[in-house]
Scaffold this motif. Sequence first.
Motif, PDB file in Angstrom:
ATOM      1  N   GLY A  30     -40.781  59.675   3.108  1.00 37.05           N
ATOM      2  CA  GLY A  30     -39.630  58.285   3.479  1.00 37.05           C
ATOM      3  C   GLY A  30     -39.748  56.894   3.081  1.00 37.05           C
TER       4      GLY A  30
ATOM      5  N   THR B 275     -37.550  54.327   1.304  1.00 42.05           N
ATOM      6  CA  THR B 275     -37.068  53.077   1.706  1.00 42.05           C
ATOM      7  C   THR B 275     -37.210  51.954   0.994  1.00 42.05           C
ATOM      8  OG1 THR B 275     -37.703  53.541   4.065  1.00 42.05           O
ATOM      9  CG2 THR B 275     -37.778  51.870   3.223  1.00 42.05           C
TER      10      THR B 275
ATOM     11  N   VAL C 236     -37.342  56.793   9.353  1.00 44.87           N
ATOM     12  CA  VAL C 236     -38.592  57.020   8.622  1.00 44.87           C
ATOM     13  C   VAL C 236     -39.890  57.726   9.422  1.00 44.87           C
ATOM     14  CG1 VAL C 236     -40.678  57.438   7.098  1.00 44.87           C
ATOM     15  CG2 VAL C 236     -37.761  56.413   6.328  1.00 44.87           C
TER      16      VAL C 236
END
Length: 280
Positions: free
Chosen positions: A31, A35, A71
């Motif tokens: 995640g 990101t 996340v």
Amino acid sequence: MEMDALITYLQTTGASFAIDLVAALAIFVIGRWVTSVVHRLSIKAMERAKVEPLLVKFLGNILRTLLLIVVVLAAISQLGIQTTSLIAVLGAAGLAVGLALQGSLANFAAGVLVIIFRPYKIGDYVEAGGVAGTIDDVQIFTTELKTGDNRKIIVPNGQMMSGAITNYSSHDTRRVDLVASVGYDADIDVVRRVLEEVVAKDSRVLASPAPNIRMSAMLDSSVDWIVRPWVKASDYWDVYWEMTEEIKRRFDAEGISIPFPQRDVHVYHHDEQKGEQSGL
């Protein structure tokens, strides 16, 4: 039998928890990578769309923060923790923290106002919040400035927006304000001619608006002249310094005196009558 069942339960639960923990860590690591990728792509997309650099950085920071929150919640959910209850708890805690951190919320709100009203942008030289410098970055809560001697100043957005903001870079042109002081014995026409020639000689001076050269004041020790040419904002300081030097050179060459504070002292001598007065 009960001990065997307990051991079996612990082994099963431990294995399941270990799998969930590994999955949660994987979600968090992947995640964070996603990101970063999304953040970079969004920045590039906004730059290609020629979005204001100030807005690009601000929105990019908000997007990255929101994605990281998603996340973290996804990783916690993988561990079996009810995110709905967690969000409610975090909301209540956030309210309490928000009340305790009203200054930070004010800085965030001020950052939003900077984006909406755009009193300055990246690269502008400003005076605001008690400091002066070139805008280097605008974060969610703070603004970063770089001074002329290459110092970084981090100022809360609330402080930047709490008072007057002087933006020296908002316009393409600026007026250079110079004061040339001469003695009372200097010929007015000669002084005017010299100043006009100095201004006309500099190719960086703009023809419009026209330069303004006038006698402005007659002081105790000097006659002051204003010299106000218009130049591009990027040429301001070079013209200011170099034109000041050139005026001094031309005054010396023309024999025009530059005054210094002085005072005339008049001494009067009184003759004393000497003699004896009778009766004293």
